[in-house]
Design an enzyme around this catalytic site. Structure first.
Site, PDB file in Angstrom:
ATOM      1  N   TYR A   1       1.059  70.496 -62.104  1.00  0.00           N
ATOM      2  CA  TYR A   1       0.339  70.050 -63.310  1.00  0.00           C
ATOM      3  C   TYR A   1       0.168  68.654 -63.841  1.00  0.00           C
ATOM      4  CZ  TYR A   1      -2.651  74.022 -62.846  1.00  0.00           C
ATOM      5  OH  TYR A   1      -3.661  75.047 -62.358  1.00  0.00           O
TER       6      TYR A   1
ATOM      7  N   GLU B   1      -2.816  82.188 -63.097  1.00  0.00           N
ATOM      8  CA  GLU B   1      -1.972  81.975 -61.732  1.00  0.00           C
ATOM      9  C   GLU B   1      -0.657  82.500 -61.616  1.00  0.00           C
ATOM     10  OE1 GLU B   1      -2.135  77.568 -60.963  1.00  0.00           O
ATOM     11  OE2 GLU B   1      -4.625  77.849 -61.573  1.00  0.00           O
TER      12      GLU B   1
ATOM     13  N   GLN C   1     -10.437  78.218 -46.337  1.00  0.00           N
ATOM     14  CA  GLN C   1     -10.706  80.086 -46.509  1.00  0.00           C
ATOM     15  C   GLN C   1     -11.876  81.066 -45.856  1.00  0.00           C
ATOM     16  OE1 GLN C   1     -10.985  77.248 -48.859  1.00  0.00           O
ATOM     17  NE2 GLN C   1      -9.128  77.661 -49.427  1.00  0.00           N
ATOM     18  N   TYR C   2     -10.933  82.359 -45.949  1.00  0.00           N
ATOM     19  CA  TYR C   2     -12.588  82.746 -45.136  1.00  0.00           C
ATOM     20  C   TYR C   2     -12.318  83.906 -45.467  1.00  0.00           C
ATOM     21  CZ  TYR C   2     -12.173  78.795 -41.868  1.00  0.00           C
ATOM     22  OH  TYR C   2     -12.210  77.485 -41.391  1.00  0.00           O
TER      23      TYR C   2
ATOM     24  N   GLY D   1     -27.060  82.982 -43.559  1.00  0.00           N
ATOM     25  CA  GLY D   1     -25.680  82.155 -42.096  1.00  0.00           C
ATOM     26  C   GLY D   1     -24.726  83.135 -42.174  1.00  0.00           C
TER      27      GLY D   1
ATOM     28  N   PRO E   1     -18.499  87.559 -47.057  1.00  0.00           N
ATOM     29  CA  PRO E   1     -17.859  89.132 -47.479  1.00  0.00           C
ATOM     30  C   PRO E   1     -19.031  89.819 -48.004  1.00  0.00           C
ATOM     31  CG  PRO E   1     -18.200  87.153 -48.556  1.00  0.00           C
ATOM     32  CD  PRO E   1     -19.201  86.697 -47.119  1.00  0.00           C
TER      33      PRO E   1
END
Ligand SMILES: Cc1cc2nc3c(=O)[nH]c(=O)nc-3n(C[C@H](O)[C@H](O)[C@H](O)COP(=O)(O)OP(=O)(O)OC[C@H]3O[C@@H](n4cnc5c(N)ncnc54)[C@H](O)[C@@H]3O)c2cc1C
Ligand code: HEM
Length: 393
Positions: A98, A140, A209-210, A270, A275
């Protein structure tokens, strides 16, 4: 939260900063990557950098955060931070980074706005940045500790072995992977994704990401669509085979199927049905009696991944219906289901909570249709397969 003095300065300078943000962000990223080329190679998604979407998302989120603070100085707009925090943890951002982002962001602001950045203005924007950064770091750190489940929270990446690979459609490949480090498979919730880190031929370790796409005993299941010109999806299709090892993050993502008894609408287009398939699978696995409406749009039957799963899971659930739209159906297909998804012909039960996933034009259209059908905006949740340009909208 924001001091009264800073709130005044932020309010006065928001229009100027907002107008200049399109100039500030490219300079910020150029500076950041010139000083730290490894961040572009191994951390940031260089596809998103090339097409500019990540730049817009970051700039938009800071402006939205500042506006929210000015409107409600005593509140922290945590909801909009959750999506960023999940994404940050999934790619492995560390707290000390950061300071690096701060240094280059503020240098870019001074470069663009010049003398307008008086010490007072700089101090007020500094306060906004650190409020946002500290809030993100807090979320986080919590997510990292939860995800570590006793492992090392600072070592997010774990090796997995591909135990099966299958061709869902001509362009979609499904993977079943098991932890290769002997530790149990991490907990996940329907709607979550994993980040996959892959070494590409030029040595870069790129992250994408998947979404998880359903139950798998002691394993994780995800599916990758080959994007035209896509670096990582193409690489996985061409090289990741059964027996290979792949690095994954812990499951992350804040678009989760909420528990309850009320009606659920799952709408996708598509590959956006990954998800949704996980959510439907979860509902079937838990014997849900909820009213469930699945809506999916695709080009045709052959392009429709999880077509058989949709039919099977809908049949298993006592109160579920599926409505599939094809733009160019092959063979006989009802006229009212030909074309893009259109909820006009679909009954949306009162009290529905909706989950959407697909390209932005699909999300916009379906969201409008749901609002018209009387679904409150707060009950419409969506996942985007790229930087979220709606953050704070
Ligand atoms: C939360 C989340 C969940 C996701 N779930 C899934 C999933 O379940 N299944 C799935 O298949 N995908 C999913 N995705 C999308 C996935 O993460 C990748 O974005 C996708 O696989 C494309 O990555 P790539 O490396 O193949 O393409 P990239 O190389 O990153 O390219 C992406 C796009 O940018 C364009 N582009 C690249 N370079 C340039 C350039 N120089 N100029 C202009 N445009 C350029 C490409 O043509 C392409 O259209 C998800 C994304 C997110 C954020
Ligand atoms: C207050 C500071 C920050 C803000 C406001 C911010 C904002 C954002 C936003 C809005 C996204 C997109 C989220 C999404 O829609 O998926 C994002 C993703 C990301 N951020 Fe940050 N971020 C900050 C700090 C950092 C830091 C310190 C780093 C590390 C150098 C970092 C690296 C990334 C990366 C790698 C991604 C994913 C990029 C991609 O996949 O394209 N961010 N951030």
């Amino acid at each position: 939260m924001l001091s009264a003095k800073s709130a005044e300065v932020i309010e006065a300078t928001l229009p100027v900063v907002g107008a200049a943000i399109g100039d500030i962000t490219p300079r910020f990223y150029d500076r950041l990557f010139a000083a730290h080329p490894e961040l572009l190679r191994d951390l940031f998604n260089r596809g998103n950098q090339a097409n500019g979407t990540q730049r817009q998302a970051l700039a938009g989120s800071i402006a939205a955060f500042a506006s929210a603070l000015v409107a409600h100085p005593d509140q922290r707009p945590d909801a909009m931070l959750a999506r960023i925090a999940h994404k940050h943890v999934s790619v492995g951002i560390a707290d000390d980074q950061y300071k690096i982002v701060h240094e280059h962001l503020f240098a870019a602001i001074v470069e663009v706005l010049g003398e307008a950045v008086t010490p007072e203005v700089a101090a007020a924007w500094d306060e906004v940045y650190w409020l946002m950064a500290n809030a993100l770091m807090a979320v986080e750190n919590r997510l990292r500790t939860e995800a570590a489940a006793g492992g090392d929270p600072d070592d997010l990446w774990r090796p997995y072995t591909v135990v099966a690979r299958h061709q869902e459609t001509e362009t979609v490949t499904g993977y079943l992977v098991r932890p290769a480090d002997g530790r149990p498979v991490p907990a996940s919730r329907p709607g979550q994704y994993v980040s996959v880190r892959t070494e590409l031929p030029d040595g870069a370790r790129q992250i994408r990401q998947y979404s998880l796409s359903g139950r798998a005993d002691g394993a994780l299941r995800f599916s990758v669509k080959r994007e035209p010109g896509g670096e990582v999806s193409g690489h996985l299709h061409d090289h990741l085979r059964a027996g290979d090892t792949v690095e994954l993050s812990a499951p992350m993502g804040d678009v989760l199927l909420a528990d309850g008894d009320g009606p659920v609408l799952l709408a996708s287009a598509g590959i956006g049905n990954t998800p949704m398939t996980a959510m439907l699978d979860h509902l079937a696995a838990t014997g849900s009696t909820r009213r469930i409406v699945s809506v999916h749009g695709d080009r045709n039957q052959l392009d429709h991944a999880f077509r058989a799963d949709l039919a099977r899971l809908t049949a298993e659930l006592p109160n579920a219906t599926a409505h599939v739209f094809y733009e160019q159906p092959l063979g006989e297909w009802p006229a009212e289901r030909t074309g893009l998804v259109d909820l006009a012909s679909v009954e949306v039960p009162a009290g529905t909570t909706a989950y959407l996933c697909g390209p932005l034009p699909f999300l916009r259209a379906v969201r409008e249709q749901l609002l018209t059908a009387g679904v409150p905006a707060a009950d419409i949740h969506y996942e985007v397969f790229g930087p979220d340009l709606w953050l704070g909208a």
